[in-house]
Write a protein that holds these residues in place. Structure first.
Motif, PDB file in Angstrom:
ATOM      1  N   ASP A 160      25.348  43.823  52.292  1.00 51.52           N
ATOM      2  CA  ASP A 160      25.776  44.679  51.194  1.00 51.52           C
ATOM      3  C   ASP A 160      24.916  44.418  49.957  1.00 51.52           C
ATOM      4  N   LYS A 161      25.342  44.942  48.813  1.00 51.79           N
ATOM      5  CA  LYS A 161      24.540  44.790  47.596  1.00 51.79           C
ATOM      6  C   LYS A 161      24.349  43.331  47.192  1.00 51.79           C
ATOM      7  N   ASP A 162      25.260  42.475  47.632  1.00 52.47           N
ATOM      8  CA  ASP A 162      25.167  41.048  47.326  1.00 52.47           C
ATOM      9  C   ASP A 162      24.511  40.260  48.446  1.00 52.47           C
ATOM     10  N   GLY A 163      24.045  40.979  49.462  1.00 47.42           N
ATOM     11  CA  GLY A 163      23.398  40.307  50.575  1.00 47.42           C
ATOM     12  C   GLY A 163      24.337  39.744  51.614  1.00 47.42           C
ATOM     13  N   VAL A 164      25.641  40.018  51.497  1.00 47.55           N
ATOM     14  CA  VAL A 164      26.607  39.518  52.473  1.00 47.55           C
ATOM     15  C   VAL A 164      26.549  40.393  53.722  1.00 47.55           C
TER      16      VAL A 164
ATOM     17  N   ILE B 178      30.132  57.343  58.327  1.00 49.96           N
ATOM     18  CA  ILE B 178      30.701  56.196  57.617  1.00 49.96           C
ATOM     19  C   ILE B 178      32.230  56.249  57.526  1.00 49.96           C
ATOM     20  N   PRO B 179      32.842  57.362  57.097  1.00 47.56           N
ATOM     21  CA  PRO B 179      34.317  57.385  57.126  1.00 47.56           C
ATOM     22  C   PRO B 179      34.877  57.294  58.536  1.00 47.56           C
ATOM     23  N   ALA B 180      34.135  57.801  59.520  1.00 45.40           N
ATOM     24  CA  ALA B 180      34.606  57.684  60.901  1.00 45.40           C
ATOM     25  C   ALA B 180      34.659  56.225  61.327  1.00 45.40           C
ATOM     26  N   ALA B 181      33.640  55.445  60.940  1.00 43.74           N
ATOM     27  CA  ALA B 181      33.626  54.019  61.263  1.00 43.74           C
ATOM     28  C   ALA B 181      34.750  53.294  60.533  1.00 43.74           C
ATOM     29  N   GLU B 182      34.944  53.646  59.274  1.00 44.78           N
ATOM     30  CA  GLU B 182      36.011  53.028  58.480  1.00 44.78           C
ATOM     31  C   GLU B 182      37.372  53.237  59.117  1.00 44.78           C
TER      32      GLU B 182
ATOM     33  N   HIS C 219      22.408  54.306  57.497  1.00 44.83           N
ATOM     34  CA  HIS C 219      22.443  54.908  56.156  1.00 44.83           C
ATOM     35  C   HIS C 219      23.333  54.059  55.243  1.00 44.83           C
ATOM     36  N   VAL C 220      22.876  53.867  54.005  1.00 45.20           N
ATOM     37  CA  VAL C 220      23.602  53.070  53.019  1.00 45.20           C
ATOM     38  C   VAL C 220      24.194  53.998  51.963  1.00 45.20           C
ATOM     39  N   ASN C 221      25.500  53.891  51.722  1.00 42.60           N
ATOM     40  CA  ASN C 221      26.141  54.757  50.733  1.00 42.60           C
ATOM     41  C   ASN C 221      26.050  54.159  49.325  1.00 42.60           C
ATOM     42  N   ARG C 222      26.694  54.797  48.368  1.00 41.47           N
ATOM     43  CA  ARG C 222      26.578  54.366  46.976  1.00 41.47           C
ATOM     44  C   ARG C 222      27.238  53.007  46.721  1.00 41.47           C
TER      45      ARG C 222
ATOM     46  N   LEU D 137      25.693  64.316  52.397  1.00 45.13           N
ATOM     47  CA  LEU D 137      26.419  63.177  51.859  1.00 45.13           C
ATOM     48  C   LEU D 137      27.703  63.598  51.153  1.00 45.13           C
ATOM     49  N   ASN D 138      28.728  62.770  51.287  1.00 48.45           N
ATOM     50  CA  ASN D 138      29.983  62.991  50.585  1.00 48.45           C
ATOM     51  C   ASN D 138      29.916  62.387  49.178  1.00 48.45           C
TER      52      ASN D 138
END
Length: 205
Positions: free
Chosen positions: A172-176, A108-112, A132-135, A99-100
């Motif tokens: 996401d963390k808010d369920g969106v 994840i950065p590749a997708a971004e 995988h879910v990041n911070r 993990l970064n």
């Protein structure tokens, strides 16, 4: 740091494979570190210097060695999007789960960044977790939608992630959900791809 180590780091950074080999033969440490704790292999990976990296890998360089920013040779392949460097590092035992500093894998950065070929290859050739879910609470799919530009490259990344089994309902963390983010941003093409994959529009928030 001795002179041989300095020469090795400089040679790796500029991609001079012959000088890398000479510095190693003169006694430079393959895991030498600069003032930011970057190894020669990390410097070569950052510059996508394949020949220099190959010499270092053959000498036993660690693809998972982190620097002061928690980057590593393996992790930065997701930033650069270099499939060739990714494949060059595979025989040296990279950790796909590494993990970064944001708690993300190289995917994840590749997708971004819209690195479609990398996203496709790293999922096909390693055990990288597509969900995988990041911070930040984001998956690669969410990052492609939230931080992408909604254009063809990011649409293709979304399609590749979904084909690899990414969960379109994982929010996401808010369920969106990714679909909701795409719809809110006006990314109609991306929203269509997600809807076709089974993403259901949620209630308005």
């Amino acid at each position: 740091m001795n002179a041989h180590d300095r020469h090795l780091l400089a040679a790796a950074g500029r991609g001079d494979a012959d000088a890398v080999g000479a510095a190693l033969a003169a006694g430079a440490a393959v895991e030498a570190r600069d003032d930011r704790l970057r190894t020669p292999l990390l410097l070569a990976a950052l510059g996508d210097h394949l020949a220099a990296a190959a010499v270092l890998v053959a000498a036993g360089a660690d693809p998972n060695a982190p620097d002061s920013r928690e980057d590593s040779p393996w992790l930065v392949t997701g930033v650069t999007g270099s499939v060739r460097m990714m494949r060059l590092l595979l025989p040296s035992g990279p950790a796909p789960e590494q993990l970064n500093r944001f708690g993300g894998t190289s995917l994840i950065p590749a997708a971004e960044r819209g690195h479609t070929a990398y996203v496709r290859s790293v999922l096909a050739e390693t055990s990288t977790d597509v969900d995988h879910v990041n911070r930040l609470g984001w998956t690669a799919l969410l990052e492609a939608v939230i931080l992408g530009d909604g254009g063809p490259r990011h649409e293709e990344v979304v399609a590749v992630l979904l084909a690899a089994g990414a969960d379109p309902l994982l929010g996401d963390k808010d369920g969106v959900t990714p679909y909701e983010h795409a719809a809110r941003r006006g990314f109609d093409g991306m929203a269509r791809i997600l809807r076709a994959a089974g993403a259901q529009p949620g209630a308005e928030r």
